[in-house]
Design a protein around this motif. Structure first.
Motif, mmCIF file in Angstrom:
data_model
loop_
_atom_site.group_PDB
_atom_site.id
_atom_site.type_symbol
_atom_site.label_atom_id
_atom_site.label_comp_id
_atom_site.label_asym_id
_atom_site.label_seq_id
_atom_site.Cartn_x
_atom_site.Cartn_y
_atom_site.Cartn_z
ATOM 1 N N MET A 532 0.837 -1.195 0.000
ATOM 2 C CA MET A 532 0.000 0.000 0.000
ATOM 3 C C MET A 532 0.879 1.254 0.000
ATOM 4 O O MET A 532 0.656 2.185 -0.776
ATOM 5 C CB MET A 532 -0.927 0.003 1.215
ATOM 6 N N ALA A 536 1.468 4.054 -3.004
ATOM 7 C CA ALA A 536 1.282 5.474 -2.689
ATOM 8 C C ALA A 536 2.535 6.267 -3.052
ATOM 9 O O ALA A 536 2.454 7.392 -3.568
ATOM 10 C CB ALA A 536 0.958 5.641 -1.209
ATOM 11 N N SER A 570 -4.209 -3.834 -3.409
ATOM 12 C CA SER A 570 -3.887 -2.770 -2.459
ATOM 13 C C SER A 570 -4.964 -1.694 -2.460
ATOM 14 O O SER A 570 -5.480 -1.317 -3.513
ATOM 15 C CB SER A 570 -2.542 -2.142 -2.821
ATOM 16 N N SER A 572 -4.550 1.361 -2.163
ATOM 17 C CA SER A 572 -4.066 2.591 -2.786
ATOM 18 C C SER A 572 -4.195 2.572 -4.308
ATOM 19 O O SER A 572 -3.794 3.519 -4.977
ATOM 20 C CB SER A 572 -2.607 2.847 -2.388
ATOM 21 N N GLN A 575 -5.949 5.662 -6.053
ATOM 22 C CA GLN A 575 -5.200 6.884 -6.318
ATOM 23 C C GLN A 575 -4.423 6.765 -7.622
ATOM 24 O O GLN A 575 -4.318 7.724 -8.398
ATOM 25 C CB GLN A 575 -4.238 7.175 -5.164
ATOM 26 N N HIS A 609 -12.671 5.299 0.725
ATOM 27 C CA HIS A 609 -11.786 6.459 0.671
ATOM 28 C C HIS A 609 -12.563 7.659 0.130
ATOM 29 O O HIS A 609 -12.750 7.798 -1.075
ATOM 30 C CB HIS A 609 -10.573 6.166 -0.196
#
Length: 884
Positions: A532, A536, A570, A572, A575, A609
């Motif tokens: 993760m 990021a 993950s 993330s 994003q 999120h």
């Protein structure tokens, strides 16, 4: 993945005895109802629920998997881990993405994980039964909801079997109406007179008359456990008739009486063994030896099983056993009355054995049951840091909160590790209090007496607290101090600090140093196994490249981040999808921008999120406007507003969302909304401008230009130009230049306007910048038409931009091989030639000596540049453009 290893015995199917009484009437009922989604066997303890289902599945040779629950399974994570492992025993490889999800520090919505898991169930599987035994121990409503989701999405030929003492909180009435429920209850499970006679004769070895059997069946109401206890009591008796005559009372008294009678008929050695091991949920010889301080554990367990003394084998090898729950309950009552002074010591011995064998959760549980807080604290302290790293934050908090505060505060390392857990759980203030407790352990001189490594942890935590509060300057200073204290800090911590230092460098316009920190962040996250954080970090590095105007580099980084995130599921990944969508949008590859935006929204919804979800909706609204779809744009903007309502967003996200929303209002011609936004932000020309609020001033400049306020927009753009160019942030510099070119045009300075626009084109051509020009509408199109250039590439770029406006048809006059806004690279052309020849990805990889994943990445790039969805469309587009 978890602190305590999986107990395989909880997944073993109970073994059946050859002397079991066959119960065809119940077997027939189960067989008739085997097409039901749910088979519910609900009855009090001692009615033979487990034995019946184990025998039925074995006799019928149905494919089955078993999960025996206990109180520790009230953790949603643990419940899902065991559920997944149980399903993997009957379908290898199922749920690998969910398995990776369960390694993450936070779990997404249960519904998404369960749907993902069940969607992988093989359609050609034979009928398979998933048995959840002792479900009554579950009290967590989240797990009950998960079970409802499982039932709602149960694939064909997968059946759920629940064995419980109490009905679970499910929609049983709805299942009955739909004929999806088969039920067996106490009234079904009671032994008939014939079954009681067969049991007492064949299993218990008793010779009784029909009248005696009938009398016992009436007195016990066919309750299997009490019949077994009665049988044990009658073995070897001469006064069987008197015993049966005296055998009356409620179930509660029957059990107490019979257990006492059964115990009194055992040797002191057996009785002592039964009482001392009764504290265990399950046991093997080694564990029993640890409790009894004897070496006869295996022989005793085998003897108890042979004599039918309420012991159940949990595996084929006869290594693990448990007592019948009812029998164990009464044994524990007798332990309290006969050997009360030994109970704590027995739990201590059990705790030591589990700790020695790596079963931390069980070790902690027995330490608490043994009222030994110091022992429990040792276990927590030894496991706390790994629990933080593995994301077992809820379990760690439960453990700590069950301990006396005064003891906890005397363990400085535990305070520090617990502070990490609180910080990652969003409780920054509580984390700070834990750090203060740790410092208090060393008195007034804590700054010198506290171990250096501990001080490094404390500084790192406080650096993150400052970062979350928006104090970047203090956060950076603390991060640097933390690294000075511990140069070789744990990679997971060092990774967080590198991210903070990178942000600090960005704030100071030092992008070279920021890139180094983000690269360090990627490397350290990879070293620590934190996918993760690694993803990021890759997103941060790609975002930096995008800021510097390197869209192609950013695209590659984001695609690599997505590949890594998808591999490990993950949280993330959302994003990364957002960032890639932004790149595609700028290059006007709207289909790919839309696809990645939708994936970002799906991921954000799955993981909860809010910041990413709101941004995703805004990006989709922006794409819809570019596609002239006003309705879809309004829908997505409405979804964004609903998402952020009642939520506190991170400051950078909120600034970006509000600024981009104002830009969309401008594109739609709604100047009033943009003016209102400027008023709310209280923007002035003399405000300090930094990287994080730059988007606000660029948006304000667009409004001023749209309203022809040249006296205000000129100095604002000059300030922005100077700030941005000094740090080589060419992404935003292109936007400043195109705005300035329009200003110069309105001021009657055509030569300056064209020169300024040409510089913007120079910066944007190689990276395919498009929307920054298109979003300014007809004034920009008019200015582009006036440009006279000699450079062939620049000429093609301008023609492509005009073609994207769709107003002049100039793109038609360009060479077909150069009609793409973002031309194909030589390598992409090589791949394209082989695609046109019908080669597979593997064949292309072999011929060009590339990895298959690299070929896929090239194909994605080609599809995006050609604005196609698949190979067929790709080949057709190649022929249309005559690219080969």
């Amino acid at each position: 993945m978890v602190t305590s290893a999986i107990l395989q015995t909880k997944l073993n199917i109970p073994q059946t005895r050859s002397s079991l009484i066959r119960r065809p009437r119940l077997m027939d009922k189960l067989n008739v109802g085997m097409d039901s989604s749910l088979i519910l066997v609900s009855a009090p303890a001692g009615y033979g629920k487990t034995t019946l289902i184990a025998e039925w599945l074995q006799v019928a040779q149905y494919r089955r998997t078993w999960f025996s629950l206990d109180e520790s399974d009230n953790s949603p994570r643990q419940f899902l881990i065991y559920l997944l492992t149980a399903l993997q025993q009957v379908q290898k490889g199922i749920g690998q993405s969910v398995e990776r999800t369960l390694q993450a520090s936070e779990l997404p919505a249960l519904e998404s994980m369960i749907k993902s898991l069940l969607s992988e169930w093989s359609a050609d599987m034979v009928d398979t039964f998933l048995v959840l035994d002792d479900y009554h121990v579950i009290t967590n409503m989240v797990i009950h909801e998960a079970l409802s989701i499982i039932l709602s999405h149960l694939p064909p030929r997968l059946h759920l079997v629940i064995l419980t003492r109490a009905d679970p909180p499910l929609s049983l009435a709805r299942l009955r109406v739909r004929n999806q429920l088969t039920e067996l209850r106490a009234s079904d499970l009671r032994f008939s007179v014939d079954e009681a006679a067969a049991f007492l004769s064949q299993t218990m070895g008793l010779t009784l008359s029909q009248e005696q059997v009938t009398s016992l069946e009436v007195r016990t109401e066919g309750w299997v456990a009490s019949l077994q206890l009665a049988g044990l009591s009658m073995q070897g008796r001469d006064d069987v008739e008197e015993f049966i005559t005296a055998f009356t009372g409620s179930h509660h008294y029957i059990v107490d009486y019979l257990v006492e009678d059964v115990l009194n008929r055992q040797s002191e050695l057996v009785k002592d063994f039964l009482l001392k091991t009764s504290i265990l949920e399950q046991m093997n010889a080694s564990l029993c030896n640890a409790l009894t301080k004897d070496a006869n554990g295996q022989s005793m367990l085998e003897k108890l099983e042979h004599t039918n003394l309420f012991v159940v084998s949990l595996d084929n090898e006869r290594n693990w056993y448990r007592y019948h729950h009812l029998f164990a309950d009464v044994l524990r009552k007798y332990l309290k009355t006969q050997l009360p002074q030994t109970i704590q010591e027995l739990h201590h011995r059990a705790s030591d054995w589990y700790k020695l064998n790596g079963q931390s959760a069980e070790a902690f549980s027995h330490a608490m049951l043994g009222e030994d807080s110091a022992r429990a604290l040792d276990i927590v302290e030894e496991n706390a840091w790994m629990m933080v790293l593995h994301g077992e934050l809820a379990m760690l908090q439960d453990w700590v909160q069950s301990l006396p505060v005064e003891l906890m505060s005397k363990r400085p390392w535990l305070c520090v590790h617990y502070a990490w857990a609180l910080l990652f759980s969003g409780e920054a203030a509580s984390a700070e209090r834990q750090l203060q407790s740790a410092e208090a352990c060393f008195g007034k001189n804590w700054a010198t007496d506290m171990p250096v490594e501990m001080q490094g942890h404390s500084l790192a935590i406080r650096a993150w607290i400052s970062y979350l509060s928006g104090d970047l300057e203090q956060s950076v200073a603390m991060s640097r101090r933390a690294i000075e204290f511990i140069p070789n800090m744990d990679p997971a911590i060092r990774c967080l600090l590198a991210g903070i230092l990178g942000q600090g460098c960005v704030a100071e316009n030092d992008f070279v140093e920021a890139a180094r920190h983000y690269k360090d962040m990627v490397d350290m996250a990879y070293a620590s196994g934190n996918v993760m954080m690694e993803v990021a970090a890759q997103c941060a590095l790609g975002w930096l490249k995008e800021t510097l105007g390197k869209l192609q580099d950013a695209e590659k980084i984001f695609q690599a981040a997505i590949e890594r995130a998808v591999q490990f599921n993950s949280p993330s990944v959302g994003q990364a999808y957002l960032n890639l969508s932004n790149v595609y949008y700028e290059r006007n590859e709207l289909n790919f921008a839309e696809q990645n935006g939708q994936k970002a929204i799906q991921s954000a919804q799955t993981w909860g999120h809010v910041d990413a979800l709101a941004t995703g909706y805004l990006y989709m609204a922006r794409i819809a406007l570019a596609q002239k779809d006003e309705v879809n744009a309004r829908t997505n903007l409405s979804e964004m507003e609903n998402t952020i309502r009642g939520h506190v967003l991170e400051p950078p996200t909120l600034i970006m969302l509000e600024a981009l929303s104002a830009r969309l209002a401008l594109i739609q011609g709604n100047h009033e909304a943009a003016r209102q936004w400027v008023k709310e932000q209280d923007l002035t020309i003399d405000d300090p401008i930094n990287f994080f609020n730059e988007v606000q001033y660029l948006t304000w400049a667009q409004l001023l230009l749209a309203e022809n306020q040249l006296d205000s927009v000129v100095p604002l753009l000059e300030r922005l130009h100077k700030e941005i160019e000094s740090s080589a942030r060419f992404g935003n510099l292109i936007e400043v230049l195109v705005l300035q070119s329009l200003v110069f045009e309105q001021q009657g300075k055509p030569d300056t306007a064209r020169a300024t626009l040409l510089r913007a084109l120079d910066l944007g051509e190689s990276e395919g910048y498009t929307r920054v020009f298109l979003n300014l509408g007809s004034p920009m199109e008019h200015l582009l038409k006036q440009l006279k250039v000699e450079n062939p590439n620049q000429k093609i770029y301008i023609q492509n931009l005009l073609g994207a406006f769709g107003g002049s048809g100039a793109a038609e006059s360009a060479s077909k091989s150069h009609r793409l806004i973002n031309p194909l690279s030589e390598r992409e052309l090589e791949v394209l030639r082989l695609v046109a020849l019908g080669k597979s990805n593997k064949q292309i990889a072999d011929e060009l000596v590339l990895a298959t994943g690299t070929v896929k990445r090239h194909l994605n790039n080609i599809f995006g540049k050609l604005n196609v969805q698949n190979r067929t469309e790709c080949v057709a587009r190649v022929k249309e453009l005559d690219l080969l």
